[in-house]
Design a protein around this motif. Sequence first.
Motif, PDB file in Angstrom:
ATOM      1  N   ILE A   3      82.401  35.463  -1.949  1.00  0.00           N
ATOM      2  CA  ILE A   3      83.065  36.708  -2.319  1.00  0.00           C
ATOM      3  C   ILE A   3      83.259  36.729  -3.824  1.00  0.00           C
ATOM      4  CG2 ILE A   3      85.119  38.142  -2.012  1.00  0.00           C
ATOM      5  CD1 ILE A   3      85.478  36.809   0.733  1.00  0.00           C
ATOM      6  N   CYS A   4      82.956  37.848  -4.452  1.00  0.00           N
ATOM      7  CA  CYS A   4      82.972  37.929  -5.907  1.00  0.00           C
ATOM      8  C   CYS A   4      83.859  39.072  -6.389  1.00  0.00           C
ATOM      9  CB  CYS A   4      81.543  38.122  -6.429  1.00  0.00           C
ATOM     10  SG  CYS A   4      81.433  38.157  -8.224  1.00  0.00           S
ATOM     11  N   LEU A   5      84.630  38.793  -7.447  1.00  0.00           N
ATOM     12  CA  LEU A   5      85.412  39.812  -8.140  1.00  0.00           C
ATOM     13  C   LEU A   5      85.190  39.644  -9.635  1.00  0.00           C
ATOM     14  CD1 LEU A   5      87.477  38.466  -5.730  1.00  0.00           C
ATOM     15  CD2 LEU A   5      88.729  40.523  -6.344  1.00  0.00           C
ATOM     16  N   ALA A   6      85.314  40.731 -10.374  1.00  0.00           N
ATOM     17  CA  ALA A   6      85.183  40.694 -11.839  1.00  0.00           C
ATOM     18  C   ALA A   6      86.480  41.181 -12.453  1.00  0.00           C
ATOM     19  CB  ALA A   6      84.010  41.555 -12.296  1.00  0.00           C
ATOM     20  N   THR A   7      87.004  40.436 -13.423  1.00  0.00           N
ATOM     21  CA  THR A   7      88.280  40.843 -14.008  1.00  0.00           C
ATOM     22  C   THR A   7      88.459  40.277 -15.414  1.00  0.00           C
ATOM     23  OG1 THR A   7      90.680  40.867 -13.660  1.00  0.00           O
ATOM     24  CG2 THR A   7      89.520  38.868 -13.028  1.00  0.00           C
ATOM     25  N   ASP A   8      89.339  40.942 -16.166  1.00  0.00           N
ATOM     26  CA  ASP A   8      89.823  40.371 -17.415  1.00  0.00           C
ATOM     27  C   ASP A   8      91.274  39.966 -17.168  1.00  0.00           C
ATOM     28  OD1 ASP A   8      91.228  42.761 -17.357  1.00  0.00           O
ATOM     29  OD2 ASP A   8      90.147  43.668 -19.035  1.00  0.00           O
ATOM     30  N   ASP A   9      92.000  39.614 -18.214  1.00  0.00           N
ATOM     31  CA  ASP A   9      93.373  39.151 -18.009  1.00  0.00           C
ATOM     32  C   ASP A   9      94.274  40.263 -17.484  1.00  0.00           C
ATOM     33  OD1 ASP A   9      95.067  36.803 -18.240  1.00  0.00           O
ATOM     34  OD2 ASP A   9      96.199  37.949 -19.727  1.00  0.00           O
ATOM     35  N   ASN A  10      94.042  41.491 -17.932  1.00  0.00           N
ATOM     36  CA  ASN A  10      94.893  42.611 -17.520  1.00  0.00           C
ATOM     37  C   ASN A  10      94.837  42.875 -16.020  1.00  0.00           C
ATOM     38  OD1 ASN A  10      95.756  43.187 -20.174  1.00  0.00           O
ATOM     39  ND2 ASN A  10      93.894  44.360 -20.574  1.00  0.00           N
ATOM     40  N   TYR A  11      93.688  42.601 -15.409  1.00  0.00           N
ATOM     41  CA  TYR A  11      93.512  42.888 -13.985  1.00  0.00           C
ATOM     42  C   TYR A  11      93.587  41.634 -13.115  1.00  0.00           C
ATOM     43  CZ  TYR A  11      92.462  47.891 -13.555  1.00  0.00           C
ATOM     44  OH  TYR A  11      92.563  49.261 -13.489  1.00  0.00           O
ATOM     45  N   SER A  12      93.915  40.491 -13.702  1.00  0.00           N
ATOM     46  CA  SER A  12      93.905  39.246 -12.934  1.00  0.00           C
ATOM     47  C   SER A  12      94.935  39.256 -11.803  1.00  0.00           C
ATOM     48  CB  SER A  12      94.137  38.051 -13.858  1.00  0.00           C
ATOM     49  OG  SER A  12      95.335  38.193 -14.593  1.00  0.00           O
ATOM     50  N   GLU A  13      96.101  39.889 -12.026  1.00  0.00           N
ATOM     51  CA  GLU A  13      97.106  40.003 -10.969  1.00  0.00           C
ATOM     52  C   GLU A  13      96.563  40.791  -9.783  1.00  0.00           C
ATOM     53  OE1 GLU A  13     101.233  42.504 -10.292  1.00  0.00           O
ATOM     54  OE2 GLU A  13     100.960  41.477 -12.214  1.00  0.00           O
ATOM     55  N   TYR A  14      95.855  41.882 -10.061  1.00  0.00           N
ATOM     56  CA  TYR A  14      95.331  42.728  -8.990  1.00  0.00           C
ATOM     57  C   TYR A  14      94.210  42.015  -8.239  1.00  0.00           C
ATOM     58  CZ  TYR A  14      97.596  45.666 -12.481  1.00  0.00           C
ATOM     59  OH  TYR A  14      98.467  46.159 -13.412  1.00  0.00           O
ATOM     60  N   ALA A  15      93.420  41.240  -8.972  1.00  0.00           N
ATOM     61  CA  ALA A  15      92.395  40.418  -8.322  1.00  0.00           C
ATOM     62  C   ALA A  15      93.067  39.392  -7.409  1.00  0.00           C
ATOM     63  CB  ALA A  15      91.531  39.720  -9.371  1.00  0.00           C
ATOM     64  N   GLY A  16      94.207  38.856  -7.849  1.00  0.00           N
ATOM     65  CA  GLY A  16      94.946  37.903  -7.027  1.00  0.00           C
ATOM     66  C   GLY A  16      95.419  38.511  -5.724  1.00  0.00           C
ATOM     67  N   VAL A  17      95.810  39.780  -5.763  1.00  0.00           N
ATOM     68  CA  VAL A  17      96.249  40.469  -4.541  1.00  0.00           C
ATOM     69  C   VAL A  17      95.069  40.647  -3.587  1.00  0.00           C
ATOM     70  CG1 VAL A  17      97.204  42.617  -3.608  1.00  0.00           C
ATOM     71  CG2 VAL A  17      98.161  41.629  -5.702  1.00  0.00           C
ATOM     72  N   VAL A  18      93.892  40.950  -4.126  1.00  0.00           N
ATOM     73  CA  VAL A  18      92.693  41.073  -3.280  1.00  0.00           C
ATOM     74  C   VAL A  18      92.448  39.755  -2.552  1.00  0.00           C
ATOM     75  CG1 VAL A  18      90.235  41.561  -3.204  1.00  0.00           C
ATOM     76  CG2 VAL A  18      91.668  42.749  -4.873  1.00  0.00           C
ATOM     77  N   ILE A  19      92.462  38.664  -3.304  1.00  0.00           N
ATOM     78  CA  ILE A  19      92.210  37.347  -2.716  1.00  0.00           C
ATOM     79  C   ILE A  19      93.270  37.010  -1.670  1.00  0.00           C
ATOM     80  CG2 ILE A  19      92.090  34.868  -3.214  1.00  0.00           C
ATOM     81  CD1 ILE A  19      90.957  35.655  -5.994  1.00  0.00           C
ATOM     82  N   ALA A  20      94.541  37.272  -1.988  1.00  0.00           N
ATOM     83  CA  ALA A  20      95.623  36.989  -1.048  1.00  0.00           C
ATOM     84  C   ALA A  20      95.443  37.768   0.252  1.00  0.00           C
ATOM     85  CB  ALA A  20      96.970  37.335  -1.690  1.00  0.00           C
ATOM     86  N   SER A  21      95.049  39.030   0.140  1.00  0.00           N
ATOM     87  CA  SER A  21      94.871  39.855   1.348  1.00  0.00           C
ATOM     88  C   SER A  21      93.743  39.323   2.224  1.00  0.00           C
ATOM     89  CB  SER A  21      94.620  41.315   0.952  1.00  0.00           C
ATOM     90  OG  SER A  21      93.355  41.497   0.340  1.00  0.00           O
ATOM     91  N   ILE A  22      92.710  38.782   1.597  1.00  0.00           N
ATOM     92  CA  ILE A  22      91.600  38.197   2.362  1.00  0.00           C
ATOM     93  C   ILE A  22      92.064  36.922   3.062  1.00  0.00           C
ATOM     94  CG2 ILE A  22      89.348  37.057   2.157  1.00  0.00           C
ATOM     95  CD1 ILE A  22      88.766  39.022  -0.175  1.00  0.00           C
ATOM     96  N   LEU A  23      92.714  36.044   2.314  1.00  0.00           N
ATOM     97  CA  LEU A  23      93.140  34.761   2.872  1.00  0.00           C
ATOM     98  C   LEU A  23      94.174  34.933   3.970  1.00  0.00           C
ATOM     99  CD1 LEU A  23      93.372  32.644  -0.411  1.00  0.00           C
ATOM    100  CD2 LEU A  23      91.541  32.647   1.288  1.00  0.00           C
ATOM    101  N   ALA A  24      94.992  35.987   3.885  1.00  0.00           N
ATOM    102  CA  ALA A  24      96.032  36.224   4.892  1.00  0.00           C
ATOM    103  C   ALA A  24      95.459  36.724   6.212  1.00  0.00           C
ATOM    104  CB  ALA A  24      97.050  37.233   4.359  1.00  0.00           C
ATOM    105  N   ASN A  25      94.278  37.317   6.166  1.00  0.00           N
ATOM    106  CA  ASN A  25      93.717  37.960   7.362  1.00  0.00           C
ATOM    107  C   ASN A  25      92.475  37.279   7.923  1.00  0.00           C
ATOM    108  OD1 ASN A  25      95.359  40.485   7.783  1.00  0.00           O
ATOM    109  ND2 ASN A  25      94.774  40.815   5.652  1.00  0.00           N
ATOM    110  N   THR A  26      91.942  36.312   7.213  1.00  0.00           N
ATOM    111  CA  THR A  26      90.667  35.715   7.613  1.00  0.00           C
ATOM    112  C   THR A  26      90.863  34.285   8.094  1.00  0.00           C
ATOM    113  OG1 THR A  26      89.531  37.110   6.004  1.00  0.00           O
ATOM    114  CG2 THR A  26      88.310  35.221   6.851  1.00  0.00           C
ATOM    115  N   LYS A  27      90.403  33.998   9.296  1.00  0.00           N
ATOM    116  CA  LYS A  27      90.589  32.678   9.896  1.00  0.00           C
ATOM    117  C   LYS A  27      89.674  31.632   9.259  1.00  0.00           C
ATOM    118  CE  LYS A  27      91.895  34.756  14.327  1.00  0.00           C
ATOM    119  NZ  LYS A  27      91.534  34.923  15.751  1.00  0.00           N
ATOM    120  N   CYS A  28      88.502  32.037   8.837  1.00  0.00           N
ATOM    121  CA  CYS A  28      87.530  31.113   8.253  1.00  0.00           C
ATOM    122  C   CYS A  28      88.109  30.470   6.989  1.00  0.00           C
ATOM    123  CB  CYS A  28      86.244  31.861   7.907  1.00  0.00           C
ATOM    124  SG  CYS A  28      85.063  30.889   6.948  1.00  0.00           S
TER     125      CYS A  28
END
Length: 302
Positions: A3-28
């Motif tokens: 899984i790939c995301l692109a970000t700079d420092d300003n958007y790193s928090e929002y990228a973190g939320v994307v990752i958290a939402s995936i990890l919270a819902n995915t068993k793998c």
Amino acid sequence: MNICLATDDNYSEYAGVVIASILANTKCNNITFYILDGGISGENRTKTEKLKEINPCEIKFIKIDNELFNDYSKIKTHKYINIATFYRLKLASLLEGVDKVLYLDCDVVVNSDISELYNTGISDYYAGGVSDISNQTHHRKPELDEGSLYVNAGMLIFNLNRIREDNIEAKYLEYTRQHFDEIFVGDQQIINVVLQGHIKQIDDGWNVQSSNFVNRSGYAKNPKLVHYIGRQKPWLFGSMNYYKNLYFKYLQLTPWKNTGMEKFKCEIVSQIYSLFRYVVYRPLFLFRPKFYRALYYSYIKR
């Protein structure tokens, strides 16, 4: 899963939320996140690494040289879009050895097990995606061959093997140089035009595009993936986005989570203010057929 995301420092928090939402819902627990790093600070890299505590995974930061994207940097597009959005045009080069990757924008949240999406078969295609909401409106979009799918680029599954075999990155660049003044929707236009006829249509629940109560591409109570399109980003105070509470749900799983009065302000006060803003923005909303359509599909016919 890659899984790939692109970000700079300003958007790193929002990228973190994307990752958290995936990890919270995915068993793998065999997930590798590739972060295309356009200038993330050490502090935010450390916070991103802490997301592994939600569910074990691998996180790889790939430092990006923006000079590689000089041909794309001056394309006229929306003001809230920066150079990082064009990183996906070089995924085949940046992710050597990766055959398939799911690319996600930083303004999405995943609300279901992502493995269902990732396992979509695209061996005969360059990519897979969901139809863009502009297909329901009169917004400007590029002319494509009849029958070609026009997808939203916020969620795309890429067949990197086939993209390398057919030298698609060079074709992206060729199209950009030949049509530079005609590109109005950035990398989304480039991808759709170059890959037209070779993009697989995916269930639209995997990219529910939303900017407010009325302007949504779908009305599911529990969408599989929400894409916060346009200016109404959920983290902005008074955002009118219908699904903004989902963003705050997953934000609380991250090191950037809100606490105390900040939480109250973002989740309660902002909600009240957003209703006021919507009435000011659309004072005649009760006379809009689209409002009643959204109302019907949201609360009556689930």
